[in-house]
Design an enzyme around this catalytic site. Structure first.
Site, PDB file in Angstrom:
ATOM      1  N   LYS A  54       0.832  -1.167   0.077  1.00 35.43           N
ATOM      2  CA  LYS A  54      -0.044   0.005   0.190  1.00 35.43           C
ATOM      3  C   LYS A  54       0.927   1.349   0.052  1.00 35.43           C
ATOM      4  O   LYS A  54       0.527   2.279  -0.640  1.00 35.43           O
ATOM      5  CB  LYS A  54      -0.945  -0.072   1.125  1.00 35.43           C
ATOM      6  N   GLN A  98      -4.995  -1.535   9.461  1.00 37.34           N
ATOM      7  CA  GLN A  98      -4.912  -2.859   8.957  1.00 37.34           C
ATOM      8  C   GLN A  98      -5.548  -3.875   9.826  1.00 37.34           C
ATOM      9  O   GLN A  98      -5.267  -3.690  11.038  1.00 37.34           O
ATOM     10  CB  GLN A  98      -3.433  -3.219   8.823  1.00 37.34           C
ATOM     11  N   ASP A 121     -11.584   2.772   3.664  1.00 36.26           N
ATOM     12  CA  ASP A 121     -11.746   1.236   3.868  1.00 36.26           C
ATOM     13  C   ASP A 121     -13.246   1.021   3.551  1.00 36.26           C
ATOM     14  O   ASP A 121     -13.628  -0.051   3.518  1.00 36.26           O
ATOM     15  CB  ASP A 121     -11.254   0.784   5.130  1.00 36.26           C
TER      16      ASP A 121
HETATM   17  N1  GUN Z   1      -7.062  -6.804   5.991  1.00 33.35           N
HETATM   18  C1  GUN Z   1      -7.672  -7.603   5.121  1.00 33.35           C
HETATM   19  N2  GUN Z   1      -8.123  -6.980   3.949  1.00 33.35           N
HETATM   20  C2  GUN Z   1      -8.228  -5.775   4.653  1.00 33.35           C
HETATM   21  C3  GUN Z   1      -8.456  -4.407   4.072  1.00 33.35           C
HETATM   22  O1  GUN Z   1      -9.293  -4.429   3.061  1.00 33.35           O
HETATM   23  N3  GUN Z   1      -8.469  -3.253   4.947  1.00 33.35           N
HETATM   24  C4  GUN Z   1      -7.931  -3.427   6.156  1.00 33.35           C
HETATM   25  N4  GUN Z   1      -8.098  -2.378   6.702  1.00 33.35           N
HETATM   26  N5  GUN Z   1      -7.302  -4.543   6.417  1.00 33.35           N
HETATM   27  C5  GUN Z   1      -7.483  -5.635   5.700  1.00 33.35           C
END
Ligand code: GUN
Length: 283
Positions: A54, A98, A121
């Site tokens: 990311k 996350q 998100d």
């Molecule tokens: N963990 C797995 N997929 C995601 C996601 O799309 N966003 C976040 N914040 N954590 C994750």
């Protein structure tokens, strides 16, 4: 029929390239760029990889990127304080905490503390609510948003189609169903308690598999000419495997996504797209 492969990697590159151009223009015009803060608590190996990807994607598109690593022992209060600081930071337009978080942290409390305007998100109840009443000003979760982007790119019209979503998670299944409904598909959600998923799938024009079981969707569940989207990321003997038996399903589908190189890369592209929109809406 032999399916056309939906190239998520190429589409993600295209989306990221377009965003990079827009960012460069904005920067030249008013000196500002979108900012994304990613908070990672603990040492989960998969999360570390995702977070690094990311950050790299942000850098490449010219976004400001902050990766904030906190120790495994972090408390809910400490994490809330961090979220609050980013809520008040004008250079940060998107906040992503996350998941999964360590057990001692109250995940809901943390996700609900993120300002909806920065909730790239799409996990905040305000974002979920806006999506479900058909409003487009909120943020949709990145993975299902990426699937919708694939339909658009490949001119796959979902209106009036029978779409079956396998899996009802808050991250993928439920928002996927909401997005498909908003786009006028007729949506069925299947899950672990559903009776006879196979027969429901056989009626589907579109199958989105997000159940987290390797090769769960077999060829006999796929109608001739159906579109098959595989959101699965299962590690089997160190290999990444989707929820669909790809080779066999591809013999019957019209379009299919591979794993890797399908939905996965779209998630990060849509995270940048959401962050860019948060940035624009903040100006
Ligand atoms: N963990 C797995 N997929 C995601 C996601 O799309 N966003 C976040 N914040 N954590 C994750």
């Amino acid at each position: 029929m032999t399916a056309a492969k939906i190239d998520g990697k190429a589409l993600a590159q295209k989306v990221r390239g377009e965003l990079a151009e827009k960012v460069a223009e904005m920067k030249a015009k008013n000196g500002r760029v979108p900012g994304l803060a990613v908070v990672l608590v603990g040492e989960d190996p998969a999360s570390q990889v995702y977070v690094r990807m990311k950050g790299k994607a942000c850098d490449e598109a010219g976004f400001k990127s902050v990766i904030d690593r906190m120790p495994e022992s972090t408390t809910t209060e400490e994490l809330l304080a961090k979220v609050e600081a980013y809520n008040n930071d004008e250079t940060i337009n998107g906040i992503l905490v996350q998941l999964p978080l360590p057990d001692q942290i109250d995940e809901k409390k943390v996700l609900y503390a993120i300002k909806p305007e920065k909730d790239v998100d799409g996990f905040h109840p305000v974002s979920v609510g806006l999506l479900n009443i058909g409003e487009t000003k909120g943020f949709a979760p990145c993975t299902p948003a990426g699937v919708m982007e694939m339909f658009k790119e490949y001119n796959i019209d979902v209106e009036g189609k029978n779409a079956v979503v396998i899996g009802r998670s808050n991250i993928v299944g439920k928002p996927m169903a909401a997005l498909l409904t908003r786009a006028n598909a007729t949506v069925t959600i299947c899950h672990s308690r559903t009776k006879d998923i196979a027969s429901i799938c056989r009626d589907a024009d579109i199958i989105v598999a997000a159940i987290g079981k390797a090769k769960f969707v077999t060829a006999d569940m796929v109608k001739e000419g159906a579109v098959v989207i595989d959101v699965g990321m299962n590690r089997v003997d160190e290999k990444l495997m989707g929820d669909v038996d790809y080779e066999a399903a591809a013999e019957k589908a019209s379009y299919i996504t591979p794993v890797p190189g399908g939905v996965g890369p779209m998630t990060i592209a849509m995270l940048l797209a959401n962050t860019y929109r948060a940035f624009e809406q903040s100006l």
